[in-house]
Design a protein around this motif. Structure first.
Motif, mmCIF file in Angstrom:
data_model
loop_
_atom_site.group_PDB
_atom_site.id
_atom_site.type_symbol
_atom_site.label_atom_id
_atom_site.label_comp_id
_atom_site.label_asym_id
_atom_site.label_seq_id
_atom_site.Cartn_x
_atom_site.Cartn_y
_atom_site.Cartn_z
ATOM 1 N N ALA A 243 0.831 -1.207 0.000
ATOM 2 C CA ALA A 243 0.000 0.000 0.000
ATOM 3 C C ALA A 243 0.863 1.252 0.000
ATOM 4 C CB ALA A 243 -0.931 -0.010 1.213
ATOM 5 N N SER A 244 1.884 1.280 0.841
ATOM 6 C CA SER A 244 2.756 2.439 0.919
ATOM 7 C C SER A 244 3.553 2.633 -0.364
ATOM 8 C CB SER A 244 3.714 2.277 2.111
ATOM 9 O OG SER A 244 4.653 3.327 2.149
ATOM 10 N N ASP A 245 4.059 1.551 -0.919
ATOM 11 C CA ASP A 245 4.902 1.631 -2.109
ATOM 12 C C ASP A 245 4.119 2.086 -3.330
ATOM 13 O OD1 ASP A 245 7.569 1.110 -3.244
ATOM 14 O OD2 ASP A 245 6.525 -0.399 -4.437
ATOM 15 N N LEU A 246 2.833 1.756 -3.388
ATOM 16 C CA LEU A 246 2.033 2.068 -4.573
ATOM 17 C C LEU A 246 1.175 3.316 -4.412
ATOM 18 C CD1 LEU A 246 0.967 -1.524 -5.681
ATOM 19 C CD2 LEU A 246 2.664 -0.043 -6.724
ATOM 20 N N GLY A 247 1.333 4.043 -3.324
ATOM 21 C CA GLY A 247 0.666 5.326 -3.196
ATOM 22 C C GLY A 247 -0.754 5.274 -2.679
ATOM 23 N N PHE A 248 -1.194 4.131 -2.123
ATOM 24 C CA PHE A 248 -2.500 4.099 -1.475
ATOM 25 C C PHE A 248 -2.393 4.810 -0.123
ATOM 26 C CE2 PHE A 248 -2.793 0.555 -4.433
ATOM 27 C CZ PHE A 248 -4.082 0.700 -4.934
ATOM 28 N N ALA A 249 -3.487 5.386 0.317
ATOM 29 C CA ALA A 249 -3.464 6.171 1.553
ATOM 30 C C ALA A 249 -3.008 5.327 2.744
ATOM 31 C CB ALA A 249 -4.846 6.768 1.823
ATOM 32 N N ASP A 250 -3.467 4.086 2.798
ATOM 33 C CA ASP A 250 -3.059 3.167 3.850
ATOM 34 C C ASP A 250 -3.455 1.761 3.432
ATOM 35 O OD1 ASP A 250 -5.841 3.038 4.303
ATOM 36 O OD2 ASP A 250 -5.733 4.538 5.894
ATOM 37 N N GLN A 251 -3.215 0.797 4.311
ATOM 38 C CA GLN A 251 -3.503 -0.587 3.973
ATOM 39 C C GLN A 251 -4.991 -0.833 3.749
ATOM 40 O OE1 GLN A 251 -1.623 -3.432 6.561
ATOM 41 N NE2 GLN A 251 -3.000 -5.095 5.978
ATOM 42 N N SER A 252 -5.841 -0.182 4.515
ATOM 43 C CA SER A 252 -7.284 -0.386 4.352
ATOM 44 C C SER A 252 -7.772 0.180 3.024
ATOM 45 C CB SER A 252 -8.045 0.236 5.525
ATOM 46 O OG SER A 252 -7.849 1.642 5.571
ATOM 47 N N HIS A 253 -7.136 1.267 2.568
ATOM 48 C CA HIS A 253 -7.488 1.842 1.270
ATOM 49 C C HIS A 253 -7.176 0.846 0.162
ATOM 50 C CE1 HIS A 253 -6.816 5.192 -1.929
ATOM 51 N NE2 HIS A 253 -8.083 4.802 -1.904
ATOM 52 N N LEU A 254 -5.985 0.250 0.198
ATOM 53 C CA LEU A 254 -5.645 -0.812 -0.757
ATOM 54 C C LEU A 254 -6.635 -1.961 -0.638
ATOM 55 C CD1 LEU A 254 -3.808 -2.482 -2.681
ATOM 56 C CD2 LEU A 254 -2.469 -3.111 -0.667
ATOM 57 N N GLY A 255 -6.969 -2.331 0.594
ATOM 58 C CA GLY A 255 -7.859 -3.465 0.804
ATOM 59 C C GLY A 255 -9.230 -3.273 0.190
ATOM 60 N N ARG A 256 -9.773 -2.055 0.291
ATOM 61 C CA ARG A 256 -11.102 -1.805 -0.281
ATOM 62 C C ARG A 256 -11.083 -1.960 -1.792
ATOM 63 N NH1 ARG A 256 -10.993 2.235 3.702
ATOM 64 N NH2 ARG A 256 -10.453 3.867 2.197
ATOM 65 N N TRP A 257 -10.081 -1.362 -2.448
ATOM 66 C CA TRP A 257 -9.990 -1.484 -3.902
ATOM 67 C C TRP A 257 -9.722 -2.931 -4.315
ATOM 68 C CZ3 TRP A 257 -11.581 1.737 -7.442
ATOM 69 C CH2 TRP A 257 -11.658 3.098 -7.158
ATOM 70 N N PHE A 258 -8.845 -3.614 -3.599
ATOM 71 C CA PHE A 258 -8.480 -4.990 -3.936
ATOM 72 C C PHE A 258 -9.686 -5.915 -3.823
ATOM 73 C CE2 PHE A 258 -6.026 -8.900 -3.797
ATOM 74 C CZ PHE A 258 -4.887 -8.601 -4.539
ATOM 75 N N MET A 259 -10.459 -5.738 -2.770
ATOM 76 C CA MET A 259 -11.648 -6.560 -2.566
ATOM 77 C C MET A 259 -12.676 -6.330 -3.668
ATOM 78 S SD MET A 259 -13.224 -8.813 -0.632
ATOM 79 C CE MET A 259 -12.509 -8.788 1.006
ATOM 80 N N ARG A 260 -12.863 -5.094 -4.071
ATOM 81 C CA ARG A 260 -13.844 -4.776 -5.102
ATOM 82 C C ARG A 260 -13.465 -5.383 -6.448
ATOM 83 N NH1 ARG A 260 -14.578 1.646 -4.670
ATOM 84 N NH2 ARG A 260 -15.599 1.281 -6.686
ATOM 85 N N ALA A 261 -12.172 -5.458 -6.719
ATOM 86 C CA ALA A 261 -11.725 -5.982 -8.006
ATOM 87 C C ALA A 261 -11.602 -7.503 -8.015
ATOM 88 C CB ALA A 261 -10.380 -5.356 -8.387
ATOM 89 N N TYR A 262 -11.121 -8.093 -6.895
ATOM 90 C CA TYR A 262 -10.768 -9.510 -6.914
ATOM 91 C C TYR A 262 -11.545 -10.369 -5.930
ATOM 92 C CZ TYR A 262 -6.765 -7.336 -9.227
ATOM 93 O OH TYR A 262 -5.968 -6.595 -10.061
ATOM 94 N N GLY A 263 -12.298 -9.742 -5.029
ATOM 95 C CA GLY A 263 -13.105 -10.524 -4.097
ATOM 96 C C GLY A 263 -12.340 -11.096 -2.926
ATOM 97 N N LEU A 264 -11.056 -10.757 -2.793
ATOM 98 C CA LEU A 264 -10.229 -11.209 -1.685
ATOM 99 C C LEU A 264 -9.509 -10.023 -1.060
ATOM 100 C CD1 LEU A 264 -8.357 -14.346 -3.122
ATOM 101 C CD2 LEU A 264 -9.973 -14.364 -1.232
ATOM 102 N N SER A 265 -9.181 -10.138 0.227
ATOM 103 C CA SER A 265 -8.340 -9.111 0.845
ATOM 104 C C SER A 265 -6.895 -9.320 0.385
ATOM 105 C CB SER A 265 -8.424 -9.208 2.362
ATOM 106 O OG SER A 265 -7.757 -10.377 2.816
#
Length: 278
Positions: A243-265
């Motif tokens: 999350a930090s390396d790719l510019g997401f605000a935090d881990q939960s921000h990455l998690g929300r997008w990841f879940m919406r696209a792939y259905g997994l955390s």
């Protein structure tokens, strides 16, 4: 994840191929793209999705094939939902294997699928057998034999397209913007910054980019980061670091997008693909 959804994901470390067995009811996942070739079979229900600017409805026994970068979503139009199994074929692996099978594979070309949906029992059987061999970690000789059978069936339906050289039909501003986003995927790129780099105003940039690639620049950058996150997580990187390396605000921000696209955390994906603990 809703209780009506389930996902079983594994990764074959010899080939890098991921195997997915899943069931969804209602909305499955948002529009996104993958950097793998997707080959799968619908087992139960109706799997509805948009791809190549068309709406498709895959029914039991049908094979669906998608190329890297093709935007697609997923939903279940019927109350009972849908179940499918699928292989994520690594592009480098697939290109190398198919080049060995074709006597005269053209240089500087990539394999391509003419049709998104196909009704072909022998191909469906080959997909299912390859999925089972890899997903259940059969003996190496069994996995390799099943993949050879799959490739033999795919060769009847694969054609070759040139590697993605600049397409003269696409506006140069869109091509420049895409190149800039790929070069700066780890940075917090703003739309105005992108427009300046491409020498146009941001409104013209957004129109040209969406017309060329089906997504506005900000959405494309998110998808690019998610595809990069998948590779990093499969290699064992921690979700917080990704999350930090790719510019997401935090881990939960990455998690929300990841879940919406792939259905997994991200943590679940990392655990299943890297065999490392959460």
């Amino acid at each position: 994840m809703p209780s009506s959804h389930w996902i079983d994901l594994a990764r074959d470390h010899d080939t890098g191929i991921e195997t997915l067995h899943a069931h969804f009811q209602g909305h499955a996942y948002d529009p996104h793209w993958d950097d793998s070739y997707l080959v799968g079979v619908t087992q139960q229900g109706v799997q509805q999705f948009h791809c190549r600017r068309q709406r498709h409805a895959s029914t039991p026994g049908q094979v669906f094939t998608l190329e890297p970068g093709e935007i697609h979503d997923g939903t279940a139009p019927c109350a009972e939902g849908f179940t499918y199994h699928m292989l994520y074929l690594d592009p480098h692996w697939l290109s190398g294997e198919l080049s060995g099978l074709f006597d005269h594979a053209p240089d500087l070309h990539l394999p391509s699928f003419a049709n998104t949906l196909q009704t072909e029992p022998r191909l469906a059987r080959a997909v299912s057998q390859a999925f089972a061999a890899l997903h259940h970690q059969e003996l190496r000789i069994v996995r390799q034999s099943a993949l050879d059978q799959l490739l033999a069936r795919l060769t009847d339906r694969v054609h070759w397209r040139r590697r993605p050289d600049p397409d003269p039909r696409l506006p140069q501003v869109a091509l420049r913007a895409r190149e800039y986003l790929h070069a700066h995927v780890h940075q917090d790129v703003g739309l105005q910054e992108l427009a300046v780099a491409c020498g146009v105003d941001r409104f013209r940039l957004t129109r040209a980019f969406k017309a060329a690639f089906g997504l506005p620049p900000h959405a494309y950058l998110v998808q690019l980061r998610l595809a990069t996150a998948r590779r990093m997580l499969a290699a064992g990187a921690w979700p917080a670091h990704v999350a930090s390396d790719l510019g997401f605000a935090d881990q939960s921000h990455l998690g929300r997008w990841f879940m919406r696209a792939y259905g997994l955390s991200p943590a679940a994906y990392r655990s299943r693909c890297s065999n490392l603990p959460d």
